[in-house]
Design a protein around this motif. Structure first.
Motif, PDB file in Angstrom:
ATOM      1  N   HIS A  35      85.034   1.799  36.360  1.00 37.65           N
ATOM      2  CA  HIS A  35      85.129   0.337  36.296  1.00 37.65           C
ATOM      3  C   HIS A  35      84.734  -0.129  34.905  1.00 37.65           C
ATOM      4  CE1 HIS A  35      80.895   1.070  37.583  1.00 37.65           C
ATOM      5  NE2 HIS A  35      80.632   0.029  36.808  1.00 37.65           N
ATOM      6  N   TRP A  36      85.256  -1.269  34.506  1.00 35.36           N
ATOM      7  CA  TRP A  36      84.961  -1.817  33.181  1.00 35.36           C
ATOM      8  C   TRP A  36      85.245  -3.318  33.187  1.00 35.36           C
ATOM      9  CZ3 TRP A  36      89.443   0.508  34.576  1.00 35.36           C
ATOM     10  CH2 TRP A  36      90.649  -0.102  34.217  1.00 35.36           C
ATOM     11  N   CYS A  37      84.802  -4.007  32.143  1.00 29.30           N
ATOM     12  CA  CYS A  37      85.087  -5.425  31.994  1.00 29.30           C
ATOM     13  C   CYS A  37      85.709  -5.665  30.621  1.00 29.30           C
ATOM     14  CB  CYS A  37      83.840  -6.285  32.189  1.00 29.30           C
ATOM     15  SG  CYS A  37      82.509  -5.964  31.015  1.00 29.30           S
ATOM     16  N   HIS A 104      91.041 -14.175  28.698  1.00 25.10           N
ATOM     17  CA  HIS A 104      90.154 -14.516  29.819  1.00 25.10           C
ATOM     18  C   HIS A 104      89.249 -13.339  30.171  1.00 25.10           C
ATOM     19  CE1 HIS A 104      92.447 -18.196  31.427  1.00 25.10           C
ATOM     20  NE2 HIS A 104      93.031 -17.845  30.289  1.00 25.10           N
ATOM     21  N   GLN A 105      88.127 -13.659  30.843  1.00 22.16           N
ATOM     22  CA  GLN A 105      87.233 -12.607  31.327  1.00 22.16           C
ATOM     23  C   GLN A 105      87.870 -11.916  32.538  1.00 22.16           C
ATOM     24  OE1 GLN A 105      85.260 -15.910  31.875  1.00 22.16           O
ATOM     25  NE2 GLN A 105      83.842 -15.869  30.156  1.00 22.16           N
ATOM     26  N   ARG A 106      87.720 -10.611  32.631  1.00 18.55           N
ATOM     27  CA  ARG A 106      88.208  -9.890  33.790  1.00 18.55           C
ATOM     28  C   ARG A 106      87.363  -8.642  34.016  1.00 18.55           C
ATOM     29  NH1 ARG A 106      91.346  -9.736  28.756  1.00 18.55           N
ATOM     30  NH2 ARG A 106      92.247  -7.661  28.502  1.00 18.55           N
ATOM     31  N   HIS A 107      87.305  -8.256  35.287  1.00 13.53           N
ATOM     32  CA  HIS A 107      86.566  -7.068  35.706  1.00 13.53           C
ATOM     33  C   HIS A 107      87.537  -6.147  36.440  1.00 13.53           C
ATOM     34  CE1 HIS A 107      83.179  -9.569  34.631  1.00 13.53           C
ATOM     35  NE2 HIS A 107      82.395  -8.513  34.717  1.00 13.53           N
ATOM     36  N   CYS A 108      87.543  -4.879  36.054  1.00 15.19           N
ATOM     37  CA  CYS A 108      88.571  -3.949  36.509  1.00 15.19           C
ATOM     38  C   CYS A 108      87.933  -2.690  37.090  1.00 15.19           C
ATOM     39  CB  CYS A 108      89.489  -3.549  35.351  1.00 15.19           C
ATOM     40  SG  CYS A 108      89.793  -4.862  34.142  1.00 15.19           S
ATOM     41  N   GLY A 109      88.653  -2.033  37.964  1.00 14.99           N
ATOM     42  CA  GLY A 109      88.161  -0.781  38.543  1.00 14.99           C
ATOM     43  C   GLY A 109      89.271   0.026  39.160  1.00 14.99           C
ATOM     44  N   ILE A 110      89.085   1.349  39.198  1.00 11.80           N
ATOM     45  CA  ILE A 110      90.048   2.259  39.817  1.00 11.80           C
ATOM     46  C   ILE A 110      89.431   2.780  41.110  1.00 11.80           C
ATOM     47  CG2 ILE A 110      91.448   4.320  39.515  1.00 11.80           C
ATOM     48  CD1 ILE A 110      92.069   2.023  37.573  1.00 11.80           C
ATOM     49  N   MET A 119      94.387   0.229  41.287  1.00  9.05           N
ATOM     50  CA  MET A 119      93.523  -0.491  40.358  1.00  9.05           C
ATOM     51  C   MET A 119      93.341  -1.926  40.844  1.00  9.05           C
ATOM     52  SD  MET A 119      93.949  -1.051  36.212  1.00  9.05           S
ATOM     53  CE  MET A 119      95.617  -1.707  36.309  1.00  9.05           C
ATOM     54  N   HIS A 120      92.088  -2.379  40.877  1.00 10.24           N
ATOM     55  CA  HIS A 120      91.768  -3.766  41.183  1.00 10.24           C
ATOM     56  C   HIS A 120      91.388  -4.465  39.884  1.00 10.24           C
ATOM     57  CE1 HIS A 120      91.443  -3.688  45.652  1.00 10.24           C
ATOM     58  NE2 HIS A 120      91.199  -2.404  45.459  1.00 10.24           N
TER      59      HIS A 120
END
Length: 546
Positions: A35-37, A104-110, A119-120
């Protein structure tokens, strides 16, 4: 590669909860691979980036729409070996650029569950500087285009989409998800299979009566809904927008061709119905027919039992509610002062306790039905038969290579644990109300703290619960005001007649709403950061707030 947006109503929009889920992947059988931002001033600090995005959303007070865009990108199992962390981040950046969220800010994860890698991404729709809300226009078209480009760039398996099959009408995200998870045709899929036949019939129709006859022949009907038209299953409740089937079926175009909409002139039975929607299986196999008949023989009794239990629960709860409404009226007429207050409190807690018992009794019967027939869809049935060694079922499952595994496997354990927690704390509150050796002020404080403990314990058993009360502390001042100090720094003050919470803090506001719903139920009104009890009966309101 398939992408979809998860729609969410504004009242259920919670960026913090979604971002935490993306990092934790707390569904049963699911795990987070990374996960990362991105787009955050906090840099790589994931938790601080969440707070930054939440604060940005709070500064936009103009929009009444959702502020979070939830994207899911699913990959084929054969792509897993090719994909690297750098590729995932590049894929997300491409989606962010195309959708207009690159700033924009976003938060991601596999995430991975079973054989489905996906991926979300949580995008903050509020721009961090302009504080304006960005809504991508026709994002489904843009997302499909990005998928096709990325498949070519990274050598991934090609999925069907708007860039692959232009001539075939596409299902919307919800219908596609239903078909992928159940293995059965959606109503929208059924309607689109008959699109050309219907359009040919409408081209020859002279009036609305012939239009109704054409749709009835396929087991459907076209009728007004809101400002447009919908196509509905004549034998059920499913429906889609008429323009989703074809643009020529919009209200304005049909009105221009046939005049003002006219309802069917005959009863339902007088129209010839050649076929109807039956949620047929999408899988293919030589012996599918025998298995499907076995599935129908098992699923129909289960559906009837579950429907009967649901109806019975509604009736029993309505009767139970009426009995206790009458009981409260009697208490208000015959008792006064402190006795009335105590009796009303005991009545409410006892009503909740008995309601939980009714729900528990019904749930035991529902679990028996689920155990007797351990499948709820055609795909579930095939999986179950596969575990029993049925090779035909396995072959049919494999025939649909793009089958998507469910992200969560719901069970009864969490519901039962929640029931046990509720029963435990209702019993504790009843004991406190009946305790005569405790002063009225101390009793009120102990009840408030008991509610906070119940909410904290519920968070430990409810999947994906936002941990608002976990780790809270409490105190009571000389006037009897109860202070609930939350772990996130927010505070809730219970002053008896009203409950206040830390202003401009969405998480604390949500915690306060959960707290007052346990205290007063749904009859509440909010003014700023203060919540009060609301009732048409001022006598009941006065005594409950005392």
């Amino acid at each position: 590669m398939i992408s979809r947006r998860v729609p969410r109503k504004p009242e259920n929009d919670d960026y913090r909860r979604l971002a935490r889920y993306i990092a934790a992947a707390d569904h049963l059988g699911e795990k987070s691979l990374m996960h990362w931002c991105a787009g955050c001033l906090a840099g790589d600090d994931y938790a601080l980036g969440i707070q930054e995005a939440v604060d940005t959303q709070a500064m936009n007070t103009r929009t009444s729409k959702e502020k979070t865009y939830h994207l899911i990108v699913s990959f084929r199992p054969e792509d897993e070996a090719r994909l690297t962390p750098e590729m995932f981040m590049a894929i997300e950046e491409e989606f962010a650029e195309t959708l207009g969220f690159s700033e924009h800010q976003r938060h991601c994860g596999i995430h991975k569950n079973t054989n489905n890698l996906h991926m979300h991404v949580a995008y903050n729709m509020i721009h961090p500087e302009r504080l304006t809300r960005h809504e991508p226009y026709q994002d489904f078209i843009e997302r499909d285009s990005v998928c096709r480009d990325l498949e070519q760039r990274f050598g991934l398996a090609i999925d069907n989409g708007r860039g692959v099959e232009k001539e075939a009408p596409q299902l919307n995200d919800i219908a596609a998800t239903v078909e992928a998870h159940t293995g059965q045709q959606s109503f929208e899929g059924y309607a689109k299979e008959r699109r050309e036949r219907l359009l040919d019939a409408l081209a020859q129709a002279a009036d609305w009566e012939q239009v109704h006859a054409a749709f009835a022949g396929c087991g459907m009907e076209i009728k007004p809904h809101g400002n447009g038209l919908v196509i509905k299953d004549r034998n059920g409740d499913l429906a889609i927008k008429a323009s989703r089937l074809d643009r020529s079926l919009s209200l304005s175009k049909l009105t221009k061709h046939f005049g003002t909409y006219i309802r069917p002139g005959l009863t339902k039975e007088h129209y010839l119905e050649r076929e109807r929607f039956t949620s047929k299986p999408l899988h293919r196999g030589s012996e599918r027919g025998d298995l499907y008949r076995e599935y129908q023989q098992g699923i129909e009794p289960r559906k009837m039992i579950m429907e009967e239990l649901a109806n019975r629960q509604v009736k029993e709860l309505e009767t139970h509610r009426a009995i206790w409404n009458l009981e409260r009226e009697i208490i208000n007429r015959q008792f006064f002062g402190q006795n009335r207050y105590d009796l009303l409190k005991i009545a409410r807690l006892t009503e909740i306790e008995q309601r939980l018992q009714i729900q528990k009794k019904i749930r035991v019967e529902q679990e028996k039905a689920r155990k007797d027939t351990p499948y709820a869809s055609w795909t579930d049935f095939l999986r179950w038969k596969t575990t029993l060694g049925n090779e035909t079922a396995l072959a049919i499952l494999r025939s649909k290579g793009d089958l998507v595994e469910p992200e969560a496997t719901p069970g009864a354990s969490n519901v039962n644990q929640r029931q046990e927690v509720r029963e435990k704390w209702i019993e504790t509150q009843l004991h406190l109300v009946a305790e005569q050796a405790v002063s009225r002020r101390a009793r009120r404080g102990l009840l408030a703290i008991a509610r906070a403990h119940e909410l904290a314990e519920l968070e430990s058993v409810v999947p994906r619960a936002n941990r608002l009360f976990t780790g809270f502390t409490s105190s009571i001042d000389a006037s009897g005001t109860v202070f609930i100090h939350l772990a996130n720094g927010g505070m809730i003050r219970d002053m008896g007649k009203e409950v206040a919470f830390t202003a401009h803090d969405a998480a604390t506001k949500e915690a306060a709403l959960q707290f007052v719903r346990l205290k007063w139920g749904k009859a509440i009104r909010m003014e700023g950061n203060v919540i009060r009890f609301k009732s048409r009966n001022k006598l009941i309101e006065f005594n409950l707030e005392r």
